[in-house]
Write a protein that holds these residues in place. Structure first.
Motif, mmCIF file in Angstrom:
data_model
loop_
_atom_site.group_PDB
_atom_site.id
_atom_site.type_symbol
_atom_site.label_atom_id
_atom_site.label_comp_id
_atom_site.label_asym_id
_atom_site.label_seq_id
_atom_site.Cartn_x
_atom_site.Cartn_y
_atom_site.Cartn_z
ATOM 1 N N CYS A 290 0.840 -1.194 0.000
ATOM 2 C CA CYS A 290 0.000 0.000 0.000
ATOM 3 C C CYS A 290 0.873 1.240 0.000
ATOM 4 C CB CYS A 290 -0.883 -0.023 1.247
ATOM 5 S SG CYS A 290 -1.715 1.528 1.579
ATOM 6 N N ASN B 160 0.888 3.841 -3.225
ATOM 7 C CA ASN B 160 0.396 5.198 -3.065
ATOM 8 C C ASN B 160 1.507 6.238 -3.006
ATOM 9 O OD1 ASN B 160 -2.608 4.980 -2.868
ATOM 10 N ND2 ASN B 160 -1.997 3.441 -1.372
ATOM 11 N N PHE C 212 -1.162 4.000 5.064
ATOM 12 C CA PHE C 212 -2.622 3.903 4.991
ATOM 13 C C PHE C 212 -3.135 2.608 5.619
ATOM 14 C CE2 PHE C 212 -2.757 6.549 0.807
ATOM 15 C CZ PHE C 212 -2.347 7.663 1.518
ATOM 16 N N ASN C 213 -2.217 1.768 5.974
ATOM 17 C CA ASN C 213 -2.604 0.434 6.401
ATOM 18 C C ASN C 213 -1.556 -0.005 7.406
ATOM 19 O OD1 ASN C 213 -3.622 -2.180 6.488
ATOM 20 N ND2 ASN C 213 -2.780 -2.796 4.521
ATOM 21 N N SER D 71 -7.071 -0.386 8.300
ATOM 22 C CA SER D 71 -7.006 0.727 7.349
ATOM 23 C C SER D 71 -8.389 1.366 7.339
ATOM 24 C CB SER D 71 -6.636 0.217 5.953
ATOM 25 O OG SER D 71 -7.569 -0.755 5.531
ATOM 26 N N CYS E 137 -6.291 5.884 3.213
ATOM 27 C CA CYS E 137 -6.560 4.818 2.241
ATOM 28 C C CYS E 137 -7.563 5.298 1.203
ATOM 29 C CB CYS E 137 -7.117 3.605 2.985
ATOM 30 S SG CYS E 137 -8.071 2.470 1.976
ATOM 31 N N THR E 138 -7.275 4.999 -0.032
ATOM 32 C CA THR E 138 -8.122 5.444 -1.133
ATOM 33 C C THR E 138 -8.924 4.286 -1.713
ATOM 34 O OG1 THR E 138 -6.434 4.905 -2.718
ATOM 35 C CG2 THR E 138 -6.330 7.092 -1.747
ATOM 36 N N LEU E 139 -8.830 3.151 -1.062
ATOM 37 C CA LEU E 139 -9.353 1.905 -1.612
ATOM 38 C C LEU E 139 -8.779 1.694 -3.024
ATOM 39 C CD1 LEU E 139 -11.138 -0.252 -0.286
ATOM 40 C CD2 LEU E 139 -12.966 0.454 -1.776
ATOM 41 N N CYS E 140 -7.626 2.315 -3.209
ATOM 42 C CA CYS E 140 -6.945 2.193 -4.494
ATOM 43 C C CYS E 140 -7.892 2.537 -5.643
ATOM 44 C CB CYS E 140 -6.345 0.806 -4.669
ATOM 45 S SG CYS E 140 -4.890 0.573 -3.660
ATOM 46 N N PRO F 234 -7.178 -3.488 -5.251
ATOM 47 C CA PRO F 234 -6.283 -2.716 -4.385
ATOM 48 C C PRO F 234 -4.910 -3.389 -4.271
ATOM 49 C CG PRO F 234 -8.442 -2.901 -3.377
ATOM 50 C CD PRO F 234 -8.445 -3.800 -4.587
ATOM 51 N N ALA F 235 -3.897 -2.557 -4.097
ATOM 52 C CA ALA F 235 -2.538 -3.091 -4.024
ATOM 53 C C ALA F 235 -2.375 -4.058 -2.865
ATOM 54 C CB ALA F 235 -1.550 -1.933 -3.880
ATOM 55 N N CYS F 236 -3.036 -3.760 -1.751
ATOM 56 C CA CYS F 236 -2.881 -4.633 -0.586
ATOM 57 C C CYS F 236 -3.492 -6.000 -0.837
ATOM 58 C CB CYS F 236 -3.513 -3.976 0.640
ATOM 59 S SG CYS F 236 -5.268 -3.571 0.436
HETATM 60 S S1 SF4 Z 1 -7.058 -0.359 -0.514
HETATM 61 FE FE1 SF4 Z 1 -5.251 0.628 -1.391
HETATM 62 S S2 SF4 Z 1 -5.014 2.429 -0.176
HETATM 63 FE FE2 SF4 Z 1 -6.395 1.134 0.985
HETATM 64 S S3 SF4 Z 1 -5.083 -0.042 2.370
HETATM 65 FE FE3 SF4 Z 1 -5.315 -1.231 0.511
HETATM 66 S S4 SF4 Z 1 -3.567 -0.655 -0.727
HETATM 67 FE FE4 SF4 Z 1 -3.790 0.894 0.826
#
Ligand code: SF4
Ligand SMILES: Nc1nc2c(c(=O)[nH]1)N[C@H]1C(S)=C(S)[C@@H](COP(=O)(O)OP(=O)(O)OC[C@H]3O[C@@H](n4cnc5c(=O)[nH]c(N)nc54)[C@H](O)[C@@H]3O)O[C@H]1N2
Ligand SMILES: Nc1nc2c(c(=O)[nH]1)N[C@H]1C(S)=C(S)[C@@H](COP(=O)(O)OP(=O)(O)OC[C@H]3O[C@@H](n4cnc5c(=O)[nH]c(N)nc54)[C@H](O)[C@@H]3O)O[C@H]1N2
Ligand code: SF4
Ligand code: SF4
Ligand code: SF4
Ligand code: SF4
Ligand SMILES: [Mo]
Lengths: 270, 926, 327
Positions: free
Chosen positions: A31, A35, A58-59, A102, A163-166, A182-184
Motif C-alpha cells: 500500500c 500510493n 494507509f494500512n 485501514s 486509504c483510497t481503496l486504491c 487494491p494493491a494490498c
Molecule cells: S485499498 Fe489501497 S489504499 Fe487502501 S489499504 Fe489497501 S492498498 Fe492501501
C-alpha cells in the motif's frame, strides 16, 4: 462534498480474514509503495534513517493476544499452579491474532462531515471515502473524528492522507482486469484480503461475510463501517477432535511380549 | 466533480520489466514498473510459479533498498587500522589489480590459503565452480550456520528435504504439522499454501515455543520446550507403532524397512545391509527366504531374525526401528514433562494424524506406472504432511531430530504421496546425491570436483593422514563428517587460532560475519583485528564484497562494491538452490532493469574478471584468451557444466527448442526476458507423486537431465551410510577416526534416528541458566538488510525480549523493564515485554534487528543500535574445552550446523540502571 | 489528545475576545453601555484584537494556512466551517459599531441601529464560541468532549474571561473617578455577574471532571477489535516500534497525579484568585486597576491550564487499537 451523499447501493470495501492473516505486513508495505509513487502520494517519511523514523501509512498491522478464561484444572489448580506443578496449562493458551487496520469506508463517517473544506468526501457512486489533497487545509479535525485511526497527517505536505481503496487501481482501464484490485489485496500472500461490493448481497465478498459471520469494528460508535473482518475460526487448542481420537484408544496389550511378534504374520506386498 | 483532479486511468509507469526479487532467498517473480527511468512500483508477477502474483513486505520495499543511502559507491581500500572503517576510494583497475596480485600469489603458493566463503547468495553454481578452478578446498556458502541439518537429514534419508527442496501437498493435505517455522525460505509459497489450507479447513498444528505468525493461525499450538522435538516425535512414533498405525506396504515398497541388517556385534559388517553377490540388498520372504529386496511380487517380512546363506544373522531394519521406539524412554508419559506437552495431547495427536492418514486416505484417479513397470489406476495418499525448519535444525541434535520427522513421514506413507510431503524437481536425485566434495588438485591446479558435495563414506572425508581436518572450517572432517554446506561460522575463529591451518586471504561475499551471522559477535569482531607477535593481522587479508555499508565492511582491507538486485544479471539455476515447486521445475534470471548510478560492478562479473586475470583454466580459452569477456551474462548462456548442461534449463539448443539439456542458445536470455524472466516445465500428471519410484516422473526427469538413471530411489529408514562411519569409529575399515574422535562418531552416527539432549544442557548449569533463549525471523525484515530500509525500519526499529507473563511475574518483571540476559558466555542488557504465546520456559526476540552503531548509514542514535540488540553476543561458537584442551564447535556433531537455539540463559532485572540507558553487552570471553 | 499550543491559544484568546464582544453587544442591545466613544472603541478594539489573534493562532495549526478560505464552504455539516463563518460574520457588527461610535453624539441615546448591531454582535460572538465548543463536543470519538458540559463550559468561560478583560478596561477608564464605587470600574451588577460567572464555571468544571473520571466508556478493546468474545484482549505488538502520527496526536497520556495537581491549579489560579481580586478591589477601590490586571493575568493562566487539561485529559477511542482497554 462534506455532506454525506445519499446511501449508495454500491459499497466497495475490504473483507479481511483474521483466521488467515499471519501479520506479515505485506499489505501495508504494498500500500505504501503503490500510493507513495501514485497520485495520492507521496506518503512522506520523516527522520527516515534517524532516531525517530515516522511516516504516513494507509494500512497498519497490529497484533493482539486473546487470553481465554483459564479455568481450574481437574485438581482445581489455577493457571499459575498448573504451570508450576505440571508445566502445562490445561486450558486453552492465549491466541495471537494479527490484525490489519485501514480505512473502513464507513457509511456514516464523521471524518467527512467535520471537514470544513469539502476536501474529505464520500463518493456517491461507490462509497469510497477520499481526501482531495488540493483542498485540504490540514486542520486534522477529520483524524480526530475517525475512531479507527485511519487518517494520517503528513507534516511535510501539510495535508491529511488516507486509504483510497486504491480508486486509481480498481477502475483503471490501463490495467488488465485482473489487476484492477487494491494493491494490498494483490500483495497479500495468504490471500486474507478480499475486495468487492458489500452492497451487493450476491457478491463474493458478501457471501464470504455471510458464511463466516464477518463483523464490523466498534459498531457502537455508529459509523457503520463497510469493511468487514472475518473472525478467527475456533482454535482447537488442547481439546481437538475428541470424537476422532476416541475409537483409536484401544492400545497394545503390553503383556503380550515381545510386542514385535504381532507383525510376524503381516502379509505385505511389494 | 468533487475531486478536483482525480485521474482514474493513469498508467503505473512508462515501462514495465519482469525480473526476480532478491529481498530474500524465496526469489519471487516481480514486475518492476519504471517511470522516467526510476523505479516506480514493484509488484508480484501473477504468472510466476513461485509467488503467483503475491509479494511480501520486503519485496515491495525493495524500492527503498534499491535507493538506500547505505549503498556502497566505489571500491574501497583500507587506510587506517582494520575495523576503524577508514578507507580510501579507489578505481576498479587498482582494486582488481590488487586482488589479482594477492590471489595470484596464493594460487602459486597454496590455493588452500584462500578461504572463499559466500553468504546469502544464490550464485553457488558460479562461486563453487570458481573455487574449484582456483583450486581451494576452503569454499562454502552459508548453509552451515543456516539449516544444513534439514538439508542433510533429508538428503541422506530420502533424497529431498524440507529445506527448499520439497513442500507439503497444499492442495490435498488434511493435517499439516509445522515444526519450528517462523518464516522459512519459501516465504510466499508457504503463505499461499497456508491460505489454501485454511480455506479447505484442513488442520494446521504448530509445534513451536512461540505463537506468532504461522503458529498464530494454527488450529492448535503446542508450545514445545526448545530442543525436545525429537522426544515428541519419538513418542508419536511409539503411539503409531503401538496401534499399528503404519503403512507397511509403503514401507516395503519405497523404503529399506525390510532390508536385512546384519547382526554381528563387534564385526566389520555389523549393522550393514545384507547384500547378494551383485551388491543388491536382501530381504526375507516367508515363502522363499532371502530374496532381492527390490524384487516385485514378493511379500517381505519386517520383523524376525533370520540366518543368511553364509550363516550370518540378520534382522529387517524395521525391527530395529520398532525396538528403539517401543522403548519406555519414548513413551508419551516419559517425554511429556521434558517437552512441556501433555501426554494425553501427544496420544491424541498421534490418533489424529493416524485418523487423517488412514481413515481419510486420498485416492486420486490418476493412472501411473511405477519403475517396475506396474500400472496403477490411482494414486493413494495419506493426507498428513510435515514441514520443519530452523526450530529443528538450529540445535545440536537437529540432524537426528529431522531424521525422526522423516521417519514419522515414512511410517505414515506420506512422502510424495497425495496429501503428504512432496519432492520438488530436480529432487530426488539420489539418497544422497552422488557428487562428492573435491579433495585433490589436478595438474592444472583445479580441484578434482566442486568443493562441496555429499560424503558417502569415510573415504570421502577431507582429513589428513592423522585424521585431522583439512578444511579451515573443519567440514567433512571426523568432527562434522556430513557438513555438506561447510561451516562458515567457524572460519574466522579457526583462521585466527590457526586450527587446523592458517590462511592468507579471507574472501567473503555477502555475509555479515562481524555481526548477525556470527556466534560470539563481540569475540568475532576482536578476532578480525587480532595481530600476531610480529604485528601482522592473524587473518592477513580480507576482501569483502557487499552492496551496502554493513557491519562487515569496516573489517575489510579491500571492499568490492556490488550492484543492487535490480542492476545486475543473476542466475537462479537448477544446479544451485532451485525454485521449483512440486508440480514443475523452474529456473529464473535476474537482469538489469535500471543502470547503476554509482561506480559499482556486479560481483559475478568481477569474479569472472578476476578469474581471467588469474588465468584460471575455466576462465580462459585454449588459446589463452578470455573465455567470458561478456561477463556473467555470457557465462549464464555459454558455460557448460557437462556437455549440453548449463546454468539455465530453458530454451536450450541453438534454436532454443530444447529444455533441460542442449547446446547453448545465444538468444537464451532474450527468451527468458520475454517469458517473465523464468522458465517452468510442468511435471506430467502421471509423474506428480511417488517421484522416487514413478517411471513417468523419472523418464521426464531424465529427459531434462535431472537424474542419470530411472531406477527407484530407496528411502532410508535405516541409514547404512551412517553405520559405516560408526564402524570406522569402532575400528573397521581403511579410514578411521583418530582416537579422540571415536566415541563421538560412534555415538552420533547411529543408523537410526534418536534424541539426545542439546549439548549446551550438559555444559551449563541448568539450575543457574534455566531458560531457553531463541530468535525468530520477522516476516518483514531480511536479516541485517532490512534495517537500512526506510519503510521496514518504521515497522521495527528495536526489538524486545518476549517472556511469558507468568515467568515475568515470577521474576518481578513488567513490560519495558530492562533485564540482563546472562549466559555463561556473557550478558546483554535488553528491554522485556510479556507475551502469552511464549512457552513459559523460553524467551525470544526478533532476529538481527540490533545494529552496530554507525552501520547501515543509520543515525548514531537510531533505536537499532541504542535499544535494539543481538542475542548473538551471548551465544558461544565453541563448546567448553575437553580433555587435552580441545574444543568442538557449538554445532551438530554430524553436519556442523550451528546450534543457535541451544542457548540457555538466566534473566535478571537490571534494576541498577535507569531505563533510559541504552542496550549494553558484556562478554566474559571476547 | 495532544495539547497543541496553537489550539489552546486560539480557544483561550478567542474565547476571551468573543466574551468581551458579547458583553459589549449585550450592553449595546440593552442600551446599558456608556455613551462615550472611548468606552465603546476600547472593548471593541480589544475584542477584535483578541479574536483576530486567536484566529491567526488557529491558522498556525493548519498545514495549509493559505487555503484557509476554503474552510467557509462546508457550514452545512461542519462545526469548524460554521465557526469560521460566524467568526468572519462577527466582523460586520463590529465594523458597524465602530462606525456608529465614531459618528455618534454622546448626548443622545444609542440609536436603534446601534442596539441592533449590538444584538448582532452578541449573537455572532456567542455563536462563534458555541461553534468552537461544538467542534469538540460533536466528536463521538472523544468521550471527554462528547457531552453536554462542553458547550456551556465554553460559553461561560468566554463570558467570564471577557468579563475579566472588561473589568480591567473599566477600572483603567475610571481611574481618578470621584466615587469609590466608580473607581472600582464595574457597577455592582456586572461585578456580581463576574463573580457569579466564576462560581458557575467552577461548578461546571467540577461536574465535568466528575463526569470524565467516571467509568462510562464508549468502547473497549474487545469491540474495537471484535475479539472480545474470545477472551481478554491485549495488544501484543504495535504496527511500529516507534511513534506515528496517530500516537502523537491522539495518544497523549497525562498521569493522574499531574492531572489532579493541574486541575487544582486551574481552579485556584483561574477562578479563586480573581475572586479574591474582586473582594480586594471592593475593599481598596483605588487599586482596582491593579487588582483587575492581576485577576486577568491569573485568570488567563488558569484558563490556559484548564484548556490544556481539556485536551490532555481527553482520550480518543483510537487508543484502543494501541492497547488501551477502555475509552
Ligand atoms: S485499498 Fe489501497 S489504499 Fe487502501 S489499504 Fe489497501 S492498498 Fe492501501
Ligand atoms: N541469533 C541468531 N543468529 C543468526 C540466526 C538466528 O536464527 N539467530 N540465523 C542465522 C542464519 S540461518 C543466517 S542465514 C545468517 C544470515 O546472516 P548473513 O548471511 O550475514 O545475512 P545478512 O545479514 O543479510 O548479510 C548478508 C550481507 O549481504 C549484503 N547484501 C545484501 N544484498 C546484497 C547484494 O545484492 N550484493 C552483495 N554483494 N551483498 C549484498 C548485506 O549488506 C549483508 O551485509 O544469520 C545467522 N545468525
Ligand atoms: N522475512 C525473512 N525471511 C527469511 C529470512 C529473514 O531473515 N527474514 N531468513 C531466511 C533464512 S537465511 C532462513 S535460514 C530461513 C529460516 O526460516 P525459519 O526456520 O522459519 O527461521 P527462524 O525464524 O529461525 O524460525 C525458527 C522457529 O523455530 C522456533 N523454534 C526454536 N527452537 C525450537 C525448537 O526446539 N522446536 C521447535 N519446534 N521450534 C523451535 C522458533 O520459535 C521460530 O519460530 O528464513 C529465510 N527467510
Ligand atoms: S474509517 Fe475513519 S477515515 Fe475511514 S471512513 Fe471511517 S471514519 Fe472515515
Ligand atoms: S485535515 Fe483536510 S480533510 Fe481533514 S478535515 Fe481538515 S481540511 Fe478536511
Ligand atoms: S498481507 Fe495478508 S497476511 Fe500479511 S498482514 Fe496483510 S492481511 Fe495479513
Ligand atoms: S518472499 Fe518477498 S523478498 Fe523474498 S523473493 Fe519473494 S517477494 Fe522478494
Ligand atoms: Mo539461514
Amino acid at each position: 462534498m462534506t455532506m454525506l451523499p445519499a446511501p449508495a447501493r454500491r459499497k466497495l470495501g475490504l473483507v479481511i480474514d483474521l483466521d488467515t492473516c499471519v501479520g506479515c505486513h505485506a499489505c501495508a508495505v504494498a500500500c505504501k509503495e503503490w500510493n507513495d509513487g501514485g497520485q495520492f502520494g507521496p506518503l512522506p517519511d520523516e527522520d527516515a534513517y534517524g532516531a525517530e523514523p515516522l511516516g504516513v501509512w494507509f494500512n497498519r498491522i497490529h497484533s493482539y493476544e486473546v487470553q481465554p478464561e483459564v479455568t481450574p484444572d481437574s485438581q482445581g489448580n489455577g493457571p499459575l499452579q498448573q504451570l508450576y506443578k505440571t508445566g502445562f496449562v490445561e486450558n486453552a493458551p492465549a491466541m495471537t491474532v494479527h490484525f490489519p487496520r485501514s480505512c473502513l469506508h464507513c457509511e456514516k463517517p464523521d471524518c467527512v462531515t467535520v471537514c470544513p473544506t469539502g476536501a474529505s468526501y464520500k463518493r456517491a457512486e461507490d462509497g469510497i471515502v477520499l481526501v482531495d489533497e488540493e483542498k485540504c487545509i490540514g486542520c486534522k479535525l477529520c483524524s480526530w473524528a475517525c475512531p479507527y485511526g485511519a487518517r494520517e497527517y503528513s507534516e511535510k505536505r501539510g495535508v491529511m492522507q488516507k486509504c483510497t481503496l486504491c480508486v486509481d487501481r480498481i477502475y483503471n482501464e490501463s490495467f488488465a482486469p485482473a489487476e484492477r484490485q487494491p494493491a494490498c489485496v494483490m500483495a497479500c500472500p495468504t490471500r486474507a484480503r478480499h475486495f468487492g461490493d458489500l452492497g451487493d448481497a450476491d457478491s463474493a465478498v458478501s457471501k464470504l461475510v455471510a458464511e463466516r459471520e464477518g463483523y464490523a469494528l466498534m459498531p457502537e460508535l455508529g459509523y457503520a463501517p463497510v469493511n468487514r473482518y472475518l473472525p478467527p475460526r475456533p482454535r482447537r487448542n488442547g481439546c481437538g477432535d475428541k470424537a476422532a481420537a476416541a475409537d483409536h484408544t484401544e492400545t497394545l496389550d503390553r503383556d503380550q511380549l515381545p510386542p514385535l511378534l504381532r507383525w510376524v504374520d503381516k502379509l505385505l506386498s511389494r | 466533480m468533487t475531486h478536483a483532479n482525480l485521474k482514474l486511468h493513469e498508467p503505473v509507469g512508462d515501462e514495465v520489466k519482469t525480473t526476480t526479487c532478491y529481498m530474500c532467498a524465496c526469489r519471487c517473480g516481480i514486475k518492476v514498473h519504471l517511470k522516467d527511468g526510476k523505479v516506480r512500483y514493484i509488484q508480484g508477477n501473477p504468472d510466476h510459479p513461485v509467488n503467483r502474483g503475491v509479494i511480501c513486505a520486503k519485496g515491495s520495499a525493495g524500492i527503498m533498498q534499491h535507493y538506500s543511502p547505505a549503498r556502497l559507491r566505489k571500491p574501497l581500500l583500507r587506510v587506517g587500522e582494520r575495523g576503524k572503517g577508514e578507507f580510501r576510494e579507489i578505481e576498479w583497475d587498482e582494486a582488481l589489480a590488487l586482488a589479482t596480485q594477492w590471489l595470484g600469489d596464493i594460487r602459486r603458493r597454496n590455493p588452500d590459503e584462500l578461504a572463499f566463503f559466500t553468504g546469502r547468495d544464490q550464485s553457488q553454481a558460479l562461486t563453487g565452480w570458481w573455487a574449484q578452478q582456483f583450486g581451494t578446498i576452503n569454499y562454502a556458502a552459508h548453509g552451515g550456520f543456516c539449516s544444513v541439518n534439514m538439508a542433510a537429514a533429508g538428503m541422506y534419508t530420502f533424497g529431498g528435504s524440507f529445506w527448499e527442496f520439497g513442500e507439503p501437498d497444499w492442495e490435498h493435505t488434511r493435517y499439516l504439522m509445522m515444526f519450528g517455522v517462523a518464516e522459512d525460505h519459501d516465504s510466499n509459497p508457504i503463505k499461499l499454501g497456508l491460505g489454501k489450507l485454511k480455506q479447505r479447513g484442513a488442520k494446521l498444528l504448530a509445534i513451536n515455543p512461540v505463537r506468532t505468525g504461522y503458529a498464530a493461525i494454527a488450529d492448535e499450538w503446542l508450545g514445545i520446550r526448545p530442543g525436545t522435538d525429537g522426544l515428541f516425535v519419538g513418542a508419536l512414533i511409539q503411539e503409531l507403532l503401538n496401534h499399528d498405525w503404519v503403512d507397511f506396504d509403503y514401507l516395503v515398497r519405497y523404503t529399506n524397512a525390510h532390508h536385512l541388517v546384519v547382526r554381528d556385534p563387534g564385526g566389520a559388517d555389523d549393522g550393514l545391509i545384507a547384500r547378494d553377490a551383485a551388491g543388491t540388498p536382501l530381504c526375507w520372504t516367508r515363502d522363499a527366504g532371502a530374496a532381492r529386496a527390490d524384487a516385485v511380487g514378493i511379500a517381505p517380512v519386517v520383523v524376525g531374525e533370520y540366518t543368511l546363506d553364509d550363516g550370518r544373522r540378520a534382522v529387517p531394519a524395521f525391527q530395529l526401528l520398532a525396538e528403539r521406539f517401543l522403548a519406555a524412554e519414548y513413551s508419551a508419559d516419559a517425554v511429556a514433562p521434558q517437552c512441556g506437552i501433555d501426554a494425553a495431547a501427544i496420544r491424541r495427536i498421534a490418533a489424529e494424524i493416524a485418523d487423517a492418514a488412514f481413515r481419510q486416505e486420498i485416492r486420486l484417479p490418476v493412472a501411473w506406472t511405477d519403475v517396475w513397470g506396474r500400472q496403477h489406476s490411482e494414486m493413494i495418499g495419506r493426507p498428513v504432511s510435515l514441514h520443519a525448519m530452523r526450530g529443528i535444525s538450529a540445535h545440536s541434535n537437529g540432524f537426528h531430530t529431522c531424521r525422526l520427522l522423516h521417519t514419522l513421514q515414512m511410517l505414515l506413507g506420506a512422502i510424495d504421496t497425495p496429501g503428504g510431503f512432496r519432492y520438488q524437481p530436480p529432487y530426488p536425485k539420489g539418497v544422497p546425491p552422488a557428487n562428492r566434495p573435491g579433495k585433490s588438485r589436478k595438474p592444472d591446479g583445479t580441484l578434482d570436483a566442486g568443493p562441496l558435495g555429499y560424503v558417502h563414506a569415510p573415504e570421502d572425508l577431507l582429513v589428513d593422514a592423522e585424521g585431522n581436518p583439512r578444511r579451515l572450517d573443519k567440514a567433512f572432517s571426523w568432527q562434522h563428517p556430513l557438513a555438506v554446506h561447510g561451516m562458515l561460522q567457524s572460519v574466522i575463529a579457526n583462521a585466527v587460532a590457526g586450527d587446523p591451518c592458517r590462511i592468507d586471504t579471507l574472501f567473503l561475499f555477502m555475509a555479515n560475519m562481524s555481526w548477525n551471522s556470527a556466534m560470539n559477535t563481540t569475540g568475532t569482531r576482536r578476532m578480525l583485528v587480532e595481530k600476531d607477535d610480529g604485528g601482522e593481522y592473524k587473518i592477513p587479508r580480507i576482501i569483502y564484497v557487499d552492496a551496502y555499508a554493513s557491519e562487515m565492511v569496516e573489517f575489510a582491507d579491500l571492499v568490492l562494491p556490488d550492484t543492487t538486485y535490480l542492476e545486475r544479471h543473476d542466475c537462479i539455476s537448477l544446479l544451485d538452490r532451485p525454485i521449483s515447486d512440486a508440480d514443475g521445475a523452474s529456473d529464473a534470471i535476474r537482469h538489469p532493469v535500471v543502470q547503476p548510478d554509482r561506480d559499482v560492478r556486479p560481483f559475478q562479473d568481477v569474479l569472472l574478471d578476476l578469474g581471467t586475470r588469474l588465468g584460471l583454466p575455466g576462465c580462459l580459452r585454449e588459446d589463452g584468451s578470455p573465455r567470458y569477456p561478456g561477463g556473467f551474462p555470457q557465462y549464464m548462456v555459454e558455460h557448460e557444466r557437462a556437455p549440453s548442461v548449463g546454468l539455465l534449463a530453458g530454451w536450450r539448443g541453438r534454436d532454443g527448442s530444447r529444455e533441460g539439456t542442449g547446446e547453448p542458445n545465444p538468444q537464451q536470455l532474450e527468451r527468458y526476458k520475454e517469458h517473465g524472466a523464468f522458465w517452468h516445465a510442468e511435471v506430467p500428471a502421471a509423474g506428480r507423486y511417488y517421484k522416487m519410484a514413478n517411471r513417468d516422473y523419472l523418464d521426464w526427469a531424465r529427459g531434462l537431465g535431472f537424474v542419470g538413471s530411472t531406477h527407484a530411489q530407496v528411502m532410508e529408514l535405516y541409514s547404512e551410510r551412517l553405520q559405516r562411519f560408526r564402524l570406522a569409529a569402532q575400528g573397521h575399515g581403511a579410514v578411521q577416526p583418530p582416537a579422540r574422535e571415536r566415541e563421538r562418531v560412534a555415538r552420533y552416527f547411529d543408523p537410526l534416528p534418536f534424541w539426545y539432549a542439546p549439548f549446551e544442557w550438559s555444559h551449563v548449569d541448568l539450575a543457574r541458566y534455566p531458560i531457553a533463549a531463541i530468535t525468530q525471523r520477522p516476516m518483514f525484515m531480511y536479516h541485517a538488510w532490512g534495517s537500512q530500509n526506510a519503510w521496514l525500519r518504521q515497522i521495527t526499529a528495536r526489538n524486545f525480549l518476549y517472556i511469558h507473563p507468568q515467568t515475568a511475574q515470577a521474576l518481578d518483571l513488567r513490560d519495558d523493564d530492562w533485564v540482563w540476559v546472562e549466559s555463561p558466555h556473557g550478558r546483554i542488557r535488553v528491554p522485556v515485554r510479556c507475551h502469552n504465546g511464549t512457552e513459559p520456559g523460553t524467551v525470544w526476540s526478533w532476529n538481527a534487528i540490533g545494529k552496530k552503531r554507525g552501520a547501515w548509514k543509520l543515525a548514531p542514535d537510531a533505536p537499532e543500535s541504542q535499544q535494539g540488540f543481538l542475542l548473538n553476543h551471548v551465544i558461544t561458537e565453541l563448546l567448553p574445552p575437553r580433555a587435552g584442551g580441545y574444543r568442538y564447535a557449538n554445532a551438530d556433531p554430524v553436519t556442523g550446523q550451528a546450534a543457535w537455539f541451544d542457548l540457555r540463559v538466566r534473566i535478571e532485572k537490571a534494576a541498577d540502571e535507569p531505563e533510559t540507558q541504552p542496550h549494553r553487552v558484556e562478554v566474559a570471553r571476547a | 489528545m495532544h495539547p497543541a499550543l496553537s489550539v489552546i491559544f486560539f480557544t483561550t484568546l478567542s474565547g476571551a475576545g468573543y466574551g468581551l464582544l458579547a458583553l459589549l453587544g449585550a450592553g449595546l442591545a440593552l442600551d446599558l453601555w456608556p455613551r462615550e466613544t472611548a468606552s465603546l472603541l476600547w472593548p471593541l478594539g480589544l475584542g477584535a484584537l483578541l479574536t483576530s489573534t486567536g484566529l491567526l493562532a488557529s491558522m498556525a495549526h493548519l498545514g495549509q494556512p493559505l487555503r484557509a478560505w476554503r474552510a467557509f464552504s462546508q457550514w452545512r455539516s461542519s462545526w469548524l466551517s460554521r465557526e469560521g463563518v460566524c467568526a468572519v460574520t462577527s466582523y460586520l457588527p463590529m465594523a458597524a459599531i465602530a462606525l456608529l461610535a465614531l459618528r455618534q453624539d454622546a448626548q443622545l441615546p444609542w440609536p436603534a441601529a446601534a442596539r441592533l448591531a449590538g444584538a448582532a454582535l452578541l449573537a455572532a460572538a456567542l455563536l462563534t464560541v458555541f461553534c468552537t465548543a461544538r467542534i469538540y463536543s460533536s466528536l463521538r470519538t472523544i468521550p471527554a468532549w462528547h457531552n453536554a458540559w462542553v458547550a456551556p463550559g465554553y460559553l461561560l468561560f468566554a463570558a467570564y474571561s471577557g468579563g475579566l478583560w472588561l473589568w480591567l478596561l473599566a477600572a483603567l477608564h475610571q481611574v481618578g473617578a470621584p466615587l469609590p464605587w466608580d473607581r472600582l470600574g464595574l457597577a455592582p451588577g456586572p461585578l456580581m455577574g463576574l463573580v457569579g460567572a466564576a462560581l458557575l464555571v467552577t461548578a461546571l468544571k467540577l461536574a465535568y471532571w466528575r463526569r470524565i473520571d467516571g467509568p462510562a466508556a464508549v468502547a473497549d478493546i474487545g469491540s474495537a477489535t471484535g475479539l472480545g468474545r474470545y477472551g481478554t484482549v491485549s495488544a501484543f505488538e504495535k504496527p511500529h516500534t516507534e511513534y506515528n502520527y496517530i500516537n502523537r496526536e491522539m495518544g497523549f497520556v497525562l498521569a493522574r497525579k499531574h492531572a489532579a495537581r493541574l486541575r487544582a491549579f486551574a481552579l485556584v489560579c483561574g477562578l479563586g484568585l480573581p475572586l479574591l481580586g474582586v473582594l480586594a478591589a471592593i475593599r481598596l477601590p483605588d487599586y482596582s486597576p491593579s487588582f483587575a490586571a492581576l485577576a486577568l493575568l491569573s485568570g488567563s493562566l488558569g484558563i490556559f491550564v484548564e484548556r490544556w487539561l481539556f485536551f490532555a485529559e481527553a482520550r480518543h477511542v483510537v487508543n484502543l487499537y494501541y492497547g488501551a482497554r477502555r475509552v
